[in-house]
Design a protein around this motif. Sequence first.
Motif, PDB file in Angstrom:
ATOM      1  N   LEU A  10       0.832  -1.203   0.000  1.00 45.60           N
ATOM      2  CA  LEU A  10       0.000   0.000   0.000  1.00 45.60           C
ATOM      3  C   LEU A  10       0.867   1.254   0.000  1.00 45.60           C
ATOM      4  O   LEU A  10       0.516   2.259  -0.639  1.00 45.60           O
ATOM      5  CB  LEU A  10      -0.926  -0.005   1.217  1.00 45.60           C
ATOM      6  N   ARG A  11       2.015   1.212   0.676  1.00 48.51           N
ATOM      7  CA  ARG A  11       2.928   2.357   0.652  1.00 48.51           C
ATOM      8  C   ARG A  11       3.523   2.549  -0.735  1.00 48.51           C
ATOM      9  O   ARG A  11       3.691   3.689  -1.190  1.00 48.51           O
ATOM     10  CB  ARG A  11       4.048   2.201   1.697  1.00 48.51           C
ATOM     11  N   ARG A  12       3.828   1.471  -1.405  1.00 47.02           N
ATOM     12  CA  ARG A  12       4.332   1.605  -2.777  1.00 47.02           C
ATOM     13  C   ARG A  12       3.285   2.258  -3.670  1.00 47.02           C
ATOM     14  O   ARG A  12       3.618   3.086  -4.531  1.00 47.02           O
ATOM     15  CB  ARG A  12       4.754   0.237  -3.330  1.00 47.02           C
ATOM     16  N   ASN A  13       2.026   1.886  -3.466  1.00 47.62           N
ATOM     17  CA  ASN A  13       0.954   2.522  -4.235  1.00 47.62           C
ATOM     18  C   ASN A  13       0.856   4.012  -3.900  1.00 47.62           C
ATOM     19  O   ASN A  13       0.611   4.847  -4.783  1.00 47.62           O
ATOM     20  CB  ASN A  13      -0.383   1.841  -3.944  1.00 47.62           C
ATOM     21  N   PRO A  36       5.964   3.513   8.431  1.00 45.62           N
ATOM     22  CA  PRO A  36       4.623   2.909   8.446  1.00 45.62           C
ATOM     23  C   PRO A  36       3.592   3.915   8.974  1.00 45.62           C
ATOM     24  O   PRO A  36       3.458   4.106  10.179  1.00 45.62           O
ATOM     25  CB  PRO A  36       4.773   1.712   9.395  1.00 45.62           C
ATOM     26  N   ARG A  37       2.880   4.562   8.064  1.00 46.92           N
ATOM     27  CA  ARG A  37       1.937   5.605   8.483  1.00 46.92           C
ATOM     28  C   ARG A  37       0.847   5.056   9.402  1.00 46.92           C
ATOM     29  O   ARG A  37       0.347   5.771  10.270  1.00 46.92           O
ATOM     30  CB  ARG A  37       1.315   6.257   7.242  1.00 46.92           C
ATOM     31  N   HIS A  38       0.496   3.778   9.226  1.00 49.30           N
ATOM     32  CA  HIS A  38      -0.585   3.219  10.040  1.00 49.30           C
ATOM     33  C   HIS A  38      -0.214   3.154  11.526  1.00 49.30           C
ATOM     34  O   HIS A  38      -1.092   3.094  12.368  1.00 49.30           O
ATOM     35  CB  HIS A  38      -1.007   1.841   9.509  1.00 49.30           C
ATOM     36  N   PHE A  39       1.073   3.188  11.855  1.00 44.71           N
ATOM     37  CA  PHE A  39       1.484   3.212  13.257  1.00 44.71           C
ATOM     38  C   PHE A  39       1.023   4.492  13.954  1.00 44.71           C
ATOM     39  O   PHE A  39       0.866   4.515  15.170  1.00 44.71           O
ATOM     40  CB  PHE A  39       3.009   3.135  13.383  1.00 44.71           C
ATOM     41  N   PHE A  40       0.833   5.550  13.189  1.00 45.69           N
ATOM     42  CA  PHE A  40       0.580   6.873  13.752  1.00 45.69           C
ATOM     43  C   PHE A  40      -0.899   7.262  13.722  1.00 45.69           C
ATOM     44  O   PHE A  40      -1.238   8.395  14.025  1.00 45.69           O
ATOM     45  CB  PHE A  40       1.388   7.923  12.972  1.00 45.69           C
ATOM     46  N   MET A  41      -1.765   6.313  13.387  1.00 42.30           N
ATOM     47  CA  MET A  41      -3.171   6.631  13.218  1.00 42.30           C
ATOM     48  C   MET A  41      -4.048   5.900  14.220  1.00 42.30           C
ATOM     49  O   MET A  41      -3.709   4.805  14.677  1.00 42.30           O
ATOM     50  CB  MET A  41      -3.616   6.311  11.781  1.00 42.30           C
ATOM     51  N   PHE A  45      -9.158   4.426  11.735  1.00 46.99           N
ATOM     52  CA  PHE A  45      -8.773   4.854  10.391  1.00 46.99           C
ATOM     53  C   PHE A  45      -7.672   3.978   9.781  1.00 46.99           C
ATOM     54  O   PHE A  45      -7.143   4.313   8.719  1.00 46.99           O
ATOM     55  CB  PHE A  45      -8.300   6.310  10.424  1.00 46.99           C
ATOM     56  N   LEU A  46      -7.341   2.870  10.419  1.00 47.36           N
ATOM     57  CA  LEU A  46      -6.221   2.060   9.946  1.00 47.36           C
ATOM     58  C   LEU A  46      -6.400   1.575   8.513  1.00 47.36           C
ATOM     59  O   LEU A  46      -5.432   1.472   7.764  1.00 47.36           O
ATOM     60  CB  LEU A  46      -6.005   0.867  10.885  1.00 47.36           C
ATOM     61  N   ASN A  47      -7.632   1.258   8.144  1.00 45.14           N
ATOM     62  CA  ASN A  47      -7.865   0.752   6.784  1.00 45.14           C
ATOM     63  C   ASN A  47      -7.660   1.817   5.717  1.00 45.14           C
ATOM     64  O   ASN A  47      -7.623   1.504   4.521  1.00 45.14           O
ATOM     65  CB  ASN A  47      -9.281   0.178   6.662  1.00 45.14           C
ATOM     66  N   PHE A  48      -7.523   3.071   6.157  1.00 48.83           N
ATOM     67  CA  PHE A  48      -7.362   4.172   5.198  1.00 48.83           C
ATOM     68  C   PHE A  48      -5.981   4.814   5.308  1.00 48.83           C
ATOM     69  O   PHE A  48      -5.749   5.878   4.736  1.00 48.83           O
ATOM     70  CB  PHE A  48      -8.434   5.237   5.452  1.00 48.83           C
ATOM     71  N   ALA A  49      -5.064   4.162   6.006  1.00 49.59           N
ATOM     72  CA  ALA A  49      -3.782   4.789   6.341  1.00 49.59           C
ATOM     73  C   ALA A  49      -2.976   5.213   5.126  1.00 49.59           C
ATOM     74  O   ALA A  49      -2.216   6.185   5.188  1.00 49.59           O
ATOM     75  CB  ALA A  49      -2.959   3.843   7.206  1.00 49.59           C
ATOM     76  N   TYR A  50      -3.136   4.518   4.011  1.00 46.34           N
ATOM     77  CA  TYR A  50      -2.307   4.829   2.850  1.00 46.34           C
ATOM     78  C   TYR A  50      -3.080   5.521   1.732  1.00 46.34           C
ATOM     79  O   TYR A  50      -2.609   5.598   0.604  1.00 46.34           O
ATOM     80  CB  TYR A  50      -1.564   3.573   2.389  1.00 46.34           C
ATOM     81  N   SER A  64      -1.269  14.825   8.770  1.00 43.67           N
ATOM     82  CA  SER A  64      -1.297  15.496   7.476  1.00 43.67           C
ATOM     83  C   SER A  64      -1.424  14.511   6.320  1.00 43.67           C
ATOM     84  O   SER A  64      -0.989  13.357   6.396  1.00 43.67           O
ATOM     85  CB  SER A  64      -0.029  16.338   7.283  1.00 43.67           C
ATOM     86  N   GLN A  65      -2.002  15.003   5.246  1.00 41.29           N
ATOM     87  CA  GLN A  65      -2.059  14.267   3.983  1.00 41.29           C
ATOM     88  C   GLN A  65      -0.622  13.947   3.555  1.00 41.29           C
ATOM     89  O   GLN A  65       0.256  14.811   3.615  1.00 41.29           O
ATOM     90  CB  GLN A  65      -2.744  15.161   2.955  1.00 41.29           C
ATOM     91  N   PRO A  66      -0.344  12.716   3.107  1.00 43.65           N
ATOM     92  CA  PRO A  66       1.019  12.379   2.695  1.00 43.65           C
ATOM     93  C   PRO A  66       1.598  13.328   1.634  1.00 43.65           C
ATOM     94  O   PRO A  66       2.786  13.649   1.689  1.00 43.65           O
ATOM     95  CB  PRO A  66       0.866  10.955   2.158  1.00 43.65           C
ATOM     96  N   TYR A  67       0.753  13.786   0.717  1.00 42.62           N
ATOM     97  CA  TYR A  67       1.248  14.736  -0.279  1.00 42.62           C
ATOM     98  C   TYR A  67       1.771  16.004   0.395  1.00 42.62           C
ATOM     99  O   TYR A  67       2.820  16.551   0.012  1.00 42.62           O
ATOM    100  CB  TYR A  67       0.151  15.101  -1.276  1.00 42.62           C
TER     101      TYR A  67
END
Length: 215
Positions: A10-13, A36-41, A45-50, A64-67
């Motif tokens: 999911l991070r690659r995507n 791992p962004r999901h560690f911070f959520m 919302f884990l299913n939407f972490a990426y 924040s939004q990854p962008y």
Amino acid sequence: MIDTFKHQGLRRNLIATLKTKGIENQAVLDAIMKVPRHFFMDSAFLNFAYEDKAFPIGADQTISQPYTVAFQTDLLDVRAGMKILEIGTGSGYQTAVLTNLGCKVFSVERQKTLHKKAVQMLSKLNSTAKLFYGDGYKGLPSFAPFDRVLITCGAPYIPEDLIDQLKPGGILVIPIGDGDDQIMTRIVKKADGGLEKTTHGVFRFVPMLQNRQTS
């Protein structure tokens, strides 16, 4: 805390999405890939972490939004070993991205509950970042000067204390505006103390509150 092959995929995507939005700095993309962004959520919302979206993290704040994380980090133009002051630790996600770029990060958070959570999470990740609970407008004068200063909340103006704590030749990135939207602004402090400002589009951040800390 488990970072599965699914999470990594999911991070690659997500990285592919950031590239389509114009993020070309490979070092920044590599750092986001490592965190791992999901560690911070929050668990809700884990299913939407990426997804490339901001999400609530409590205390009326957001991760924040990854962008946005990638964009601000790119504007900072960091190099390994640089000393960075971050205003608005939040979840600690942006902090982790900066440390993965080899930076020495000093981060200030005004919300005590978020500060404590970030300390716990970054400690589990063996982060070298130094976290402080305090007023971001004042910065950290006892640790100055800094090569870079990053503000991750909407500021109504540029805090003079943060400019004073920036090295000559240093860069400050700050979203400026006291309404719903802010203008992303990059400030270079010249050798004579003058400021060179450029603007980089409209973003939306939670407000940076002055003279206030919360429990």
